[in-house]
Design a protein around this motif. Structure first.
Motif, short mmCIF file in Angstrom:
data_model
loop_
_atom_site.label_atom_id
_atom_site.label_comp_id
_atom_site.label_asym_id
_atom_site.label_seq_id
_atom_site.Cartn_x
_atom_site.Cartn_y
_atom_site.Cartn_z
N VAL A 1 0.85 -1.20 0.00
CA VAL A 1 0.00 0.00 0.00
C VAL A 1 0.88 1.24 0.00
N VAL A 2 0.59 2.17 -0.90
CA VAL A 2 1.35 3.41 -0.97
C VAL A 2 0.49 4.55 -0.44
N PRO A 3 0.76 5.01 0.76
CA PRO A 3 -0.06 6.11 1.30
C PRO A 3 0.14 7.38 0.47
N GLY A 4 -0.80 8.28 0.58
CA GLY A 4 -0.72 9.52 -0.19
C GLY A 4 -1.91 10.39 0.17
N PRO B 1 -22.65 14.99 -5.45
CA PRO B 1 -23.30 16.28 -5.20
C PRO B 1 -24.60 16.12 -4.43
N GLY B 2 -24.78 16.98 -3.44
CA GLY B 2 -26.02 16.98 -2.67
C GLY B 2 -26.08 15.95 -1.56
N ALA B 3 -25.02 15.13 -1.40
CA ALA B 3 -25.05 14.09 -0.37
C ALA B 3 -25.20 14.72 1.02
N VAL B 4 -26.09 14.15 1.85
CA VAL B 4 -26.29 14.70 3.19
C VAL B 4 -25.29 14.14 4.19
N GLN B 5 -24.55 13.14 3.77
CA GLN B 5 -23.47 12.61 4.60
C GLN B 5 -22.23 12.38 3.74
N THR B 6 -21.10 12.34 4.43
CA THR B 6 -19.86 11.94 3.78
C THR B 6 -19.47 10.57 4.30
N SER B 7 -19.20 9.65 3.38
CA SER B 7 -18.70 8.33 3.77
C SER B 7 -17.19 8.42 3.89
N ILE B 8 -16.68 8.18 5.07
CA ILE B 8 -15.24 8.26 5.33
C ILE B 8 -14.69 6.84 5.48
N ARG B 9 -13.64 6.54 4.74
CA ARG B 9 -13.00 5.23 4.84
C ARG B 9 -11.49 5.43 4.93
N LEU B 10 -10.87 4.74 5.87
CA LEU B 10 -9.40 4.69 5.94
C LEU B 10 -9.00 3.23 6.00
N ALA B 11 -7.91 2.89 5.34
CA ALA B 11 -7.54 1.47 5.33
C ALA B 11 -6.05 1.30 5.11
N GLY B 12 -5.56 0.16 5.53
CA GLY B 12 -4.17 -0.18 5.34
C GLY B 12 -3.96 -1.67 5.56
N PRO B 13 -2.74 -2.13 5.38
CA PRO B 13 -2.48 -3.56 5.53
C PRO B 13 -2.58 -4.00 7.00
N ALA B 14 -2.87 -5.27 7.19
CA ALA B 14 -2.95 -5.86 8.53
C ALA B 14 -2.27 -7.22 8.50
N PRO B 15 -1.86 -7.73 9.65
CA PRO B 15 -1.19 -9.04 9.68
C PRO B 15 -2.19 -10.19 9.52
N VAL B 16 -1.75 -11.28 8.90
CA VAL B 16 -2.61 -12.47 8.78
C VAL B 16 -2.78 -13.10 10.17
N ARG B 17 -3.75 -14.03 10.26
CA ARG B 17 -4.10 -14.58 11.57
C ARG B 17 -2.93 -15.26 12.27
N THR B 18 -1.99 -15.79 11.49
CA THR B 18 -0.90 -16.54 12.10
C THR B 18 0.33 -15.65 12.38
N HIS B 19 0.25 -14.38 12.04
CA HIS B 19 1.38 -13.48 12.25
C HIS B 19 1.52 -13.15 13.73
N PRO B 20 2.77 -13.00 14.21
CA PRO B 20 2.97 -12.70 15.65
C PRO B 20 2.29 -11.41 16.10
N ASP B 21 2.05 -10.47 15.19
CA ASP B 21 1.40 -9.20 15.57
C ASP B 21 -0.13 -9.30 15.64
N HIS B 22 -0.66 -10.42 15.15
CA HIS B 22 -2.11 -10.45 14.95
C HIS B 22 -2.91 -10.25 16.24
N ALA B 23 -2.53 -10.95 17.30
CA ALA B 23 -3.32 -10.84 18.55
C ALA B 23 -3.25 -9.42 19.09
N ALA B 24 -2.07 -8.82 19.05
CA ALA B 24 -1.92 -7.47 19.59
C ALA B 24 -2.72 -6.46 18.76
N LEU B 25 -2.71 -6.63 17.44
CA LEU B 25 -3.47 -5.70 16.61
C LEU B 25 -4.98 -5.89 16.83
N THR B 26 -5.40 -7.14 17.00
CA THR B 26 -6.82 -7.40 17.28
C THR B 26 -7.27 -6.53 18.46
#
Lengths: 443, 420
Positions: free
Chosen positions: A241-244, A252-277
């Protein structure tokens, strides 16, 4: 009248340990992997079949989508209507869908009808007919449905986000264009079916009021004729993923804004997975989180903010999603970036961490407390190369997560500068204020 | 099934299910959209939000942290005729769940700050679910004013923004005092529990909530439409048209008269082999999707009279709503004239039975079904009887039901784009 006495909140008793169900497993001669679990309750059986179905290019996406829509439109022995009526008679249902990774067939039936359900499934797998007429009808319908689907702000936001994250990778364009769908011919679906609807690499899960040994035998009998020689095609890994700058899609005319932010995450077997959960839960992964407390329960900017981690096989990702009133778009972004920055730079409290841990552990057990829930969980875990043991291993891994480990995971995966941002809203109103908060480009 | 009624009038129903170490706790209050006064549309739902904002022993959001922080999930929802609150928790947390529900039944804590905050949250809920999306409120908000004449039945249960902003703390306290009396509620518990223990804990936590008068249920009755009442709604966000048509049906309290309509809806619209799907999706190609169901919110067994039989069809722009309606009428007339055979009825009911069982397999689904059956019909046991009752519906009854769906009806056309 006297003031009511303060009452003590009762402490919950220790959770009763959950026995993991026994999984009976067999790999058939044709390569199909079959898992059967007895979970009595109501007299039903749940069925989940996953067939790897990755592919490249817009044409594959369109054909795959339409294949899912017409797989059940009749076989060489049964018309679409006959097939539907016969399924109904079993108290059963089957549905099929294709995404960038797989063809999924889900269904259920009265447990006494398991044999009948498997016979119909086998018939579909080995002789789906893709009749010209039905394909033409479903093709027109899909074009109409895509137009309706793409008019939903949530879908517009998802398409923009996935495109921003993954570019030309198959995940970057989940949905086909109307033109590509309109070009699909019935013969192409029959050919695609022949090449890709194959037992090798596929996994069938059965859960319910059944005898596992008998169920495996029924599957073995029913699926013996499914001998398609195709080999499983797996999803390629997603690009980095290349942030930017944030992308703003004008609505036009939307009464709400849909906000989405996203990035990579570790797979279930990765050592970081439990901590990120756990870090993700504290951030915005459940109602009792900082983000919800801030932009909903304090500021009233939104109804349902949520952050979550998904694990498609090409690469796991973390997504934050909220829809906010148009006039508070920029302030809501400020608070969102504040919460991300805070959790990426300052430790969570021990109490926050413990609460998130109890939630994650408890709800993991809830997810398997019905026939349908257990079937879906087992199917997803198996596809990820895991077993039901993971329902024990994941809580154990979470039990070991410290405040420092949660901070490290948050610094790695939740730092705002590592995420991409997509907004769908009324650009004439929101572009200027948003541009004061972060770099912005028009999508 | 075990049951008790506490001295303050709270009805308790319990069912034991040891298959997983979880318990579902649901509290159903006998108040919904239809009890809202004029000038306060959306109030029942707004009040549901306020019930999560604190009570005598729980601060704002503490209800959430107590449930989630002990491994559970929770929610609430507001319907025409009831408002529910529920938790799904590890079974060791049974007493905690009962305490939390009892605390807010005893005394909800209301502040102006929380009221203002939740008005803003609800307005954003309405934006995301109705105003900012195509087909928002179709047909559940848009059809009732066509089908019904009285404010009670026709008004928007999500509420008008002005009404929501006009709500006061006094309104909220008055609503609580009137409708959240223990005698106006049902507590339903299903899961890994000992029923006698549940009754003991229920008495311990809810028993000292003072009894209050139970409000007489409002009279919602009104005559069905005379002839066809038609309305066109312009949806600037929608890319394609849709049409909904609704007829009034017999009082759901009379299951023998009512259930044939529930079966009829499935004969017409459940799956590729159903009459309307086969005809309109596969043969004529005059529709892109078809739904048929009982109740404005698709709630066949949890709405009181008056309630409709409803068909909604999304169709291509080249097909007019009149063609869609004419096809529906033709298929109804064909059923009314020729009936259906045993095999068609048997397969339709087989899937309905299985689907119902699937709904009540999870303990939460069963707790909810038991609560509403107890509340509206005085019989939680009905949950176990529904499959048999569906089996008992005859061909003749379905045929006769089809024959009643004629010209006295409401039609709502949704057209894409702004008003001409």
């Amino acid at each position: 009248m006297t003031a009511p006495a303060t009452r003590a909140i009762p402490a919950p008793g220790a959770p009763r340990p959950q026995k993991l169900p026994t999984v009976a497993e067999r790999v058939l001669d044709n390569g199909l992997r079959v898992l059967a679990v007895r979970r009595p309750g109501v007299p039903l059986v749940e069925l989940r079949l996953r067939i790897p179905f990755a592919g490249k290019g817009a044409a594959h996406t369109a054909r795959g989508q339409l294949l899912g829509d017409t797989l059940l439109s009749g076989t060489d022995r049964r018309s679409a209507e006959r097939l539907a009526a016969d399924l109904q008679g079993l108290g059963g249902s089957l549905s099929a869908s294709v995404d960038a990774d797989r063809l999924s067939i889900g269904g259920s039936a009265l447990s006494a009808s398991l044999g009948g359900l498997l016979d119909l499934l086998a018939e579909v797998l080995t002789s789906a007919a893709y009749p010209k007429d039905e394909v033409a009808g479903e093709r027109d319908r899909l074009v109409q449905e895509l137009a309706i689907y793409r008019s939903q702000p949530g879908v517009i936001a998802r398409e923009a986000l996935l495109s921003r994250l993954y570019g030309d990778h198959p995940y970057g364009r989940e949905l086909p264009t109307a033109d590509d769908v309109a070009a699909v011919k019935a013969g192409q679906l029959r050919s695609l079916h022949g090449k890709r609807v194959a037992p090798a690499g596929s996994v069938l899960v059965l859960v319910g009021d059944l005898s596992p040994a008998r169920a495996l035998g029924l599957v073995e009998g029913a699926m013996a004729g499914w001998t398609a020689a195709g080999s499983a095609v797996l999803t390629p890994p997603v690009p980095a993923v290349v942030p930017g700058p944030a992308v703003l899609v004008d609505r036009p005319g939307a009464v709400q804004t849909s906000i989405r932010l996203a990035g990579p995450a570790p797979v279930r077997t990765h050592p970081d997975h439990a901590a990120l959960t756990l870090a993700n839960l504290v951030l915005g992964g459940y109602f009792s989180s900082r983000w919800v407390a801030n932009i909903r329960e304090d500021k009233g900017y939104t109804y349902s903010p949520h952050s979550g981690v998904e694990h498609p096989p090409g690469g796991s990702r973390l997504t934050l999603a909220t829809d906010v009133a148009t006039d508070v778009t920029a302030p809501a972004l400020v608070e969102t970036l504040y919460e991300l920055g805070r959790i990426a730079t300052l430790p969570v409290t021990q109490a926050e961490l413990d609460q998130a841990r109890r939630y994650a552990t408890g709800t993991l057990a809830l997810s398997t407390a019905s026939q349908a829930g257990l079937a879906s969980t087992l199917s997803a875990l198996t596809a990820a190369g895991l077993g039901l043991d993971w329902l024990r291993e994941h809580p154990r891994a979470m039990a070991g997560v410290t405040v420092d480990a949660a901070l490290e995971a948050a610094a790695t995966y939740l730092a705002p500068e590592r995420l991409v941002t997509v907004l769908v809203g009324d650009a004439a109103v929101v572009a200027d204020p948003v541009a004061r908060v972060l770099p912005l480009e028009r999508g | 099934m075990t049951r008790a009624t506490l001295d303050n009038g709270l009805r308790v129903v319990v069912s034991e299910d040891r298959s997983s170490p979880v318990v579902a706790v649901a509290v159903y209050y006998d108040v919904g959209f239809r009890s809202e006064p004029e000038g306060r549309t959306g109030f029942a739902h707004l009040f549901e939000h306020l019930m999560f904002q604190g009570s005598a022993n729980l601060g704002k959001t503490e209800h959430f942290t107590q449930v989630q922080g002990n491994g559970g999930t929770l929610n609430g929802s507001t319907h025409l005729d009831y408002t529910n609150y529920y938790e799904l928790m590890p079974s060791g947390a049974l007493e905690l769940a009962l305490f939390l529900e009892a605390d807010r039944m005893r005394s909800v804590a209301l502040t102006q700050e929380n009221l203002d905050n939740q008005v803003a949250v609800v307005q954003n809920e309405i934006r995301v679910n109705v105003m900012n999306r195509p087909y928002g409120g179709f047909p559940w908000i848009l059809l009732p004013p066509v089908l019904y004449a009285t404010f009670t039945n026709s008004h928007n249960g999500y509420g008008d923004f002005v009404d929501l902003e006009s709500a006061t703390l006094q309104d909220a306290q008055g609503f609580f005092d009137r409708y959240y009396a223990p005698g106006n509620a049902v507590l339903s518990v299903v899961g890994d529990v000992d029923p006698e223990e549940v009754l003991r804990l229920a008495a311990q936590h809810f028993g000292d909530i003072p009894a209050r008068d139970v409000p007489a249920r409002g009279d919602f009755a009104e005559p069905p439409p005379a002839g066809e009442v038609r309305h066109v709604h312009h949806d600037p966000l929608a890319p394609a048209p849709a049409v909904a048509v609704a007829w009034r049906v017999p009082d759901p309290a009379d299951l023998e008269a009512y259930l044939p309509y529930v079966v009829l809806a499935e004969v017409l619209t459940d799956g590729d082999a159903s009459r309307l799907q086969d005809r309109m999706l596969m043969k004529d190609r005059t529709a892109t999707s078809i739904g048929g169901y009982l109740g404005i919110m698709g709630d066949p067994l949890d709405a009181r009279d008056p309630t409709p039989f409803l068909i909604e069809v999304h169709h291509p722009a080249e097909v007019s709503a009149d063609v869609v309606l004419a096809t529906v009428d033709e298929e109804l007339a064909r059923l009314a004239a020729d009936g259906l055979d045993d095999a068609e009825l048997a397969r339709t009911v087989a899937r309905m039975r299985a689907r119902y069982l699937r709904e009540v397999d999870p303990v939460l689904g069963r707790a909810q079904a038991m609560a509403v059956c107890e509340q509206q019909r005085g019989r939680a046991e009905l949950v176990n009887e529904v499959p048999g009752l569906l089996d008992a519906v005859t061909r003749e009854q379905v045929q006769a039901a089809a024959a009643t769906l004629r010209g006295d009806r409401a039609v709502l056309e949704l057209r894409p784009g702004g008003a001409a």
